[in-house]
Scaffold this motif. Structure first.
Motif, PDB file in Angstrom:
ATOM      1  N   SER A 353       0.985  -1.039  -0.070  1.00  0.00           N
ATOM      2  CA  SER A 353      -0.217   0.191  -0.041  1.00  0.00           C
ATOM      3  C   SER A 353       0.902   1.162  -0.076  1.00  0.00           C
ATOM      4  CB  SER A 353      -1.049  -0.060   1.316  1.00  0.00           C
ATOM      5  OG  SER A 353      -1.890  -1.128   1.218  1.00  0.00           O
ATOM      6  N   MET A 374      -5.444   7.299 -11.442  1.00  0.00           N
ATOM      7  CA  MET A 374      -5.435   6.123 -10.777  1.00  0.00           C
ATOM      8  C   MET A 374      -6.014   4.819 -11.294  1.00  0.00           C
ATOM      9  SD  MET A 374      -3.641   6.678  -7.963  1.00  0.00           S
ATOM     10  CE  MET A 374      -2.717   8.375  -7.640  1.00  0.00           C
ATOM     11  N   VAL A 379      -4.729   1.263 -10.053  1.00  0.00           N
ATOM     12  CA  VAL A 379      -4.413   1.642  -8.580  1.00  0.00           C
ATOM     13  C   VAL A 379      -5.827   1.514  -7.824  1.00  0.00           C
ATOM     14  CG1 VAL A 379      -3.654   3.196  -6.752  1.00  0.00           C
ATOM     15  CG2 VAL A 379      -2.194   2.542  -9.065  1.00  0.00           C
ATOM     16  N   ILE A 381      -8.203   3.258  -4.740  1.00  0.00           N
ATOM     17  CA  ILE A 381      -8.004   3.984  -3.622  1.00  0.00           C
ATOM     18  C   ILE A 381      -8.545   3.491  -2.490  1.00  0.00           C
ATOM     19  CG2 ILE A 381      -8.481   6.160  -2.933  1.00  0.00           C
ATOM     20  CD1 ILE A 381      -8.221   6.976  -5.980  1.00  0.00           C
ATOM     21  N   THR A 402      -3.707   4.077  -0.945  1.00  0.00           N
ATOM     22  CA  THR A 402      -3.863   2.875  -2.012  1.00  0.00           C
ATOM     23  C   THR A 402      -4.194   1.577  -1.180  1.00  0.00           C
ATOM     24  OG1 THR A 402      -1.643   2.032  -2.470  1.00  0.00           O
ATOM     25  CG2 THR A 402      -2.662   4.042  -3.513  1.00  0.00           C
ATOM     26  N   VAL A 410       1.478   2.344  -9.278  1.00  0.00           N
ATOM     27  CA  VAL A 410       1.443   3.687  -8.676  1.00  0.00           C
ATOM     28  C   VAL A 410       2.519   4.692  -9.423  1.00  0.00           C
ATOM     29  CG1 VAL A 410       2.383   5.057  -6.674  1.00  0.00           C
ATOM     30  CG2 VAL A 410       1.109   3.138  -6.131  1.00  0.00           C
TER      31      VAL A 410
END
Length: 435
Positions: A353, A374, A379, A381, A402, A410
């Motif tokens: 994370s 993202m 990715v 969230i 994340t 990322v």
């Protein structure tokens, strides 16, 4: 009576004079533990007229420190000059070439030239000792070489720079920003006038490369250490991390990675978010702490003073005592010829994370652009915090945490946003330890 072990000191700064005081103060105890007296015979420094607070009149003074290694009344040279090259390297090479054992606290020199020096020591039958080069007075080098010798070490990580740790923990306590705390640290002597090596993570990277070589039986590869410092950490990051249940620490981490088939060496220094329940979260001020995880011994924690004349001198003299006892084993736990060449490990597949901080203008559409990046990078969230910066009109601090995922995602999201008018400054990415 057993013949004394005769010592020459090159460099009489804070640590060098600390070594003199320690040997003089604890002479009888040191002799009993070393099984022979330890005697300083010669010293060298740039200015022989300087008052260093210790009486040096009993010792021969040599203007050229490299000449210490050629004296007949010297068995061990202690190098305290500093610097990766120049006089320090000349002293080290000359000492070992003449069969004199070498004790040093010079992590920069070892990170760049350690294999050469270790090989020279092996050929000469001399010792190369450097406990003081990593974490001051903490016996982590000998802890890994001797105490954990039966273990396959799986990971080594920790807080390796006291200056950075002082700055970050003071930012937590006071709410002050990086620049203000750095100025205080310089005034108090915790940071150098030019703090680049400390605050940009280079000092920690030097130390990490040494630990990695010992822990994993790998050839030194300082150039492969991924290095990010703390100069971009804001007070807002500290506060938001605390709200999320974390503290920020500069962490050096190394482990062997087999995801690409053959073993590769992963080495990283960068700010991490550390859960408040983790042992490293409670390490404050200029303290160092290193965790080593062995396959049979489990987690070992080494913690203590990472700098200062007393702790560092203690580590130097401990190495001298080992040499007095005849302990001249390989500097990196095994002969240089047996150290394994490991290619640098890629980081994109590593799952973790992350905390990502954006500094953005306070206007519509910014959040949508960031979340779209993202999404496009894959990715996920977990949470988001948005706060205005009281010192900058119209600027907003947007922090995203994340879900665990590959680091490559990322990196890709940051790449997508590179050059965007929605970003006032480059994003700050920090990994969450243990996630």
């Amino acid at each position: 009576m057993t013949e004394p072990l005769k010592i020459a000191l090159a460099g009489l700064g804070t640590v060098g004079t600390g070594v003199v005081r320690l040997i003089e103060t604890n002479a009888q105890l040191i002799a009993r533990r070393a099984r022979r007296p330890v005697q300083i015979t010669a010293v060298s420094a740039r200015d022989r007229t300087k008052d260093r607070g210790v009486d040096l009149s009993a010792y021969a003074w040599v203007d050229d420190p490299a000449e210490l290694a050629t004296r007949e009344d010297v068995d061990v040279v202690v190098e305290m000059v500093g610097g990766s090259d120049g006089p320090a390297l000349a002293i080290a090479r000359t000492a070992l070439a003449h069969g004199k054992s070498l004790v040093t606290a010079n992590k920069a020199m070892l990170a760049h030239h350690g294999l050469e020096l270790a090989e020279t020591a092996e050929k000469a039958g001399a010792a190369l000792k450097f406990e003081a080069a990593v974490a001051g007075g903490i016996p982590v080098v000998n802890g890994l070489i001797d105490g954990a010798a039966a273990n396959a070490v799986e990971r080594v990580y920790g807080i390796l720079n006291g200056t950075c740790n002082y700055i970050l923990s003071t930012m937590e306590d006071t709410g002050a920003d990086f620049g203000d705390v750095l100025a205080d640290a310089q005034r108090l002597g915790y940071a150098e006038a030019d703090p680049t090596f400390d605050v940009e993570g280079i000092d920690a990277a030097h130390k990490l490369s040494l630990l990695a070589s010992i822990a994993f039986g790998a050839r030194l590869d300082f150039d492969a250490v991924e290095c990010v410092g703390i100069s971009q950490v804001k007070a807002a990051d500290i506060a938001q991390a605390q709200d999320l249940g974390y503290v920020i620490r500069l962490i050096g981490m190394s482990e062997v990675d087999t995801a690409e088939g053959s073993p590769r060496l992963f080495q990283r220094v960068r700010p991490f978010l550390v859960p408040t329940g983790h042992p490293l979260a409670n390490v404050d001020g200029p303290t160092n702490a290193i965790v080593a995880e062995g396959n049979f011994v489990g987690r070992l924690l080494f913690q203590g003073a990472g700098a200062g004349d007393g702790p560092t001198a203690s580590a130097v003299v401990a190495d001298i005592i080992d040499i007095a006892r005849g302990e001249k084993g390989p500097a990196f736990a095994m002969p240089v010829a047996e150290l394994e060449v490991m290619e640098p490990a890629a980081s994109g597949h590593r799952v973790s994370s992350f905390y990502i901080r954006f500094t953005v203008p306070d206007r519509p559409g910014v959040l949508a652009e960031i979340t779209a990046a993202m999404r496009d990078a894959g990715v996920s969230i977990e949470s988001m915090i948005q706060k205005g910066d009281p010192d900058q009109d119209g600027e907003v601090i947007l922090a995203i945490v994340t879900h665990p995922g590959p680091e490559s995602g990322v990196v890709e999201a940051v790449r997508i946003l590179d050059g965007s008018a929605s970003l006032i400054a480059p994003p700050l990415v920090m990994q969450i330890l243990g996630s």
